[in-house]
Design an enzyme around this catalytic site. Structure first.
Site, short mmCIF file in Angstrom:
data_model
loop_
_atom_site.label_atom_id
_atom_site.label_comp_id
_atom_site.label_asym_id
_atom_site.label_seq_id
_atom_site.Cartn_x
_atom_site.Cartn_y
_atom_site.Cartn_z
N GLU A 1 -33.87 60.24 27.64
CA GLU A 1 -34.67 61.23 28.49
C GLU A 1 -35.04 60.62 29.74
O GLU A 1 -35.32 59.62 30.05
CB GLU A 1 -35.95 61.24 27.66
CG GLU A 1 -35.88 62.15 26.58
CD GLU A 1 -37.32 62.53 26.10
OE1 GLU A 1 -38.32 62.73 26.71
OE2 GLU A 1 -37.31 62.70 24.85
N GLU B 1 -39.59 58.20 20.53
CA GLU B 1 -40.64 57.96 20.93
C GLU B 1 -41.88 57.32 19.98
O GLU B 1 -43.05 57.84 20.24
CB GLU B 1 -41.32 58.66 22.04
CG GLU B 1 -40.26 59.09 23.25
CD GLU B 1 -41.23 59.85 24.57
OE1 GLU B 1 -42.18 60.40 24.25
OE2 GLU B 1 -40.49 59.69 25.78
O1 AHR Z 1 -39.11 66.09 27.64
C1 AHR Z 1 -40.53 66.31 27.33
C2 AHR Z 1 -40.99 65.10 26.40
O2 AHR Z 1 -41.23 63.99 26.98
C3 AHR Z 1 -40.52 64.79 25.16
O3 AHR Z 1 -40.81 65.73 24.01
C4 AHR Z 1 -40.89 63.66 24.86
O4 AHR Z 1 -39.91 62.82 23.87
C5 AHR Z 1 -41.26 62.90 26.02
O5 AHR Z 1 -42.57 62.39 25.99
#
Ligand code: AHR
Length: 518
Positions: free
Chosen positions: A303, A184
């Protein structure tokens, strides 16, 4: 086979889908059923790892959690972060545990003890029977450190770092194939946040170096942290202009929640996931066209989940620097599970281009599995659609066009009430349909036309997740309050089969898996 038909609601809503074994989207990718273990909150410590717990094995891993991870059907696990990785020094987590440093983790304002590092995690992954997807730190670090961790985990022997791994007890390299080039880095919250230009250059040079060491690695460049990022689309375009030739994937991250009691929009979250995927596929293909490349970049949706992010954003991180604090331990309800089931439908539908995905996260932190330190582990509501989809989605994903009534949502406009995807396993002949009814008040009767499969298919299983109370949850004291039940046993649910197909009556706010066999 006919079961009782009980309908709730005043009107009989109808939908129809026709399935055809020749209309194949792509094979089901086993990597679709990935998960994520970040050094965050209690995911690692008192999640997967708790020496002294009654169920702990000789390596300190909770066997109750291992058993649930296997039951969940997780195939791959992304590690070690997440925002955490952007400040992480991987070498802190190797060698004698008593000599490992305690460090500040700026991402989650906590103390990392480094009791678990890559060697421990690789042991856990072997016990859980999952592939490791490893993320390198491109926030505070760069090419050299990425090469170092690669040498440690994947180089066979005879070099400084491969010999250190062997001295630390792992004679054979771990053979990690799938690598994330940071996390990210489009987000201003990320330690070492970069512009797309800066990150694209760094990702490309890291990828080139890693591939000089091991040409057949599969590399994931960071895409957007969500579809509402101001740089959504342009970030991917710039990054891929630099890294197209040396990466296989661009990542996508998306979290969904119910905003201001707008359950209708929340139930249609998969509409946004579809849009996300279609937009990034188009963006990547446009870059490929500009570069006159025959190569296609796939998507790693590494994610995704339901996360009540606005509650987290309104509550500051703990003032104290603690070890494994309780962070974002969201308790999921029935509606959340229906959305998770629907997001898996969306991921499967895009199996031609989304060839890796990770639900974030595995244990305690926005997770399907919850634990109490020294106490039990249990399944959240969202565990059930994931586990059943991972178990039943086999063979090929079929084009699944549902002719469904629609409803109006505030966030996504008109959305179909019924959304579905089907798989067909040529090896066994099994056909499985995964389907949601997003209506908050009405059952929907879905006709599944199977004439293209000929005769001989019969219903082997039809299970549904629903409840009169869409806010019902599982807790430590009532761990099985919400679970899967035979569709036909549920008021508002029914399954009727004849030679031409199956008629399913789907209760309001429900997720169903229907498996047919020969
Ligand atoms: O999964 C929680 C967080 O969400 C992770 O650390 C990050 O990559 C995202 O913003």
């Amino acid at each position: 086979m006919t079961f009782s038909a009980l309908h709730k609601g005043k009107h009989m809503l109808r939908a129809r889908v026709a399935l055809n074994p020749a209309a194949v989207v792509a094979p089901v990718n086993r990597r679709t059923f990935g998960s994520f273990v970040e050094h965050m909150g209690r995911c690692v410590y008192t999640g997967i790892y708790e020496p002294g717990h009654p169920s702990a094995d000789e390596d300190g891993f909770r066997t109750d959690v291992l058993a649930l991870a296997r039951e969940l059907g997780v195939t791959m696990v992304r590690y070690p972060g997440g925002n955490f990785v952007s400040g992480y020094r991987w070498e802190d987590g190797i060698g004698p545990v008593e000599k490992r440093p305690r460090r500040r983790d700026l991402a989650w304002r906590s103390i990392e003890t480094n009791e678990v590092g890559i060697d421990e995690f690789a042991k856990w992954a072997q016990k859980a029977d999952v592939e490791i997807m490893y993320a390198v730190n491109l926030g505070t670090r760069g090419v050299q450190e990425a090469l170092d961790v690669h040498e440690y985990v994947n180089h066979a022997e005879g070099t400084e770092l491969s010999e250190r791994r062997r001295a630390n007890g792992a004679e054979k390299p771990y053979g990690i194939k799938l690598w994330c080039l940071g996390n990210e880095l489009d987000g201003p919250w990320q330690t070492g946040h970069k512009t797309a230009e800066e990150y694209g250059l760094l990702a490309a040079s890291t990828a080139r170096a890693l591939k000089s060491a091991e040409p057949d690695l599969e590399l994931v460049a960071c895409g957007s942290s969500s579809s509402v990022m101001p740089t959504f689309g342009s970030w991917e375009s710039t990054v891929l202009e630099h890294a197209y030739d040396v990466v296989e994937y661009v990542s996508c991250h998306a979290y969904y929640e119910e905003h201001d009691g707008d359950l209708g929009s929340f139930l249609a979250s998969a509409v946004d996931m579809d849009h996300f995927v279609n937009s990034i596929v188009a963006t990547a293909d446009a870059v490929g066209a500009r570069l006159k490349s025959k190569k296609k970049i796939n998507l790693s949706f590494d994610e995704w989940n339901v996360w009540y992010l606005s509650r987290f954003q309104n509550a500051p991180l703990p003032a104290e620097w603690g070890v494994a604090p309780r962070v974002i331990e969201d308790q999921y309800n029935v509606a959340d599970a229906v959305v998770v089931g629907n997001l898996l439908i969306s991921l499967l539908r895009h199996s031609d281009r989304v060839t890796a995905a990770c639900q974030a996260q595995l244990v305690n932190v926005i997770a399907p599995i919850m634990t109490e330190p020294g106490g039990p582990a249990w399944r959240q509501t969202i565990f059930h659609p994931f586990a059943r989809t991972a178990a039943l989605a086999k063979g090929d994903v079929l084009e699944t066009r549902v002719d469904s009534p629609a409803y109006e949502t505030a966030r996504y406009g008109e959305a179909p009430l019924v959304d579905a995807v089907a798989t067909h396993d040529p090896a066994t002949g099994d056909v499985t349909l995964f389907v949601v009814n997003r209506s908050q008040s009405e059952s929907v009767t879905l006709t599944v036309d199977l004439t293209a499969f000929g005769t001989g298919l019969s219903v082997a299983e039809s299970v549904t997740l629903t409840d009169d109370d869409v806010r019902a949850s599982n807790t430590k004291d009532e761990p099985d309050r919400v679970t899967l039940r035979p569709t036909a046993d549920i008021p508002g649910g029914a399954v009727t089969a004849d030679d031409g197909g199956v008629t399913l009556t789907l209760p309001s706010v429900s997720w169903t898996a229907l498996r047919l066999t020969r």
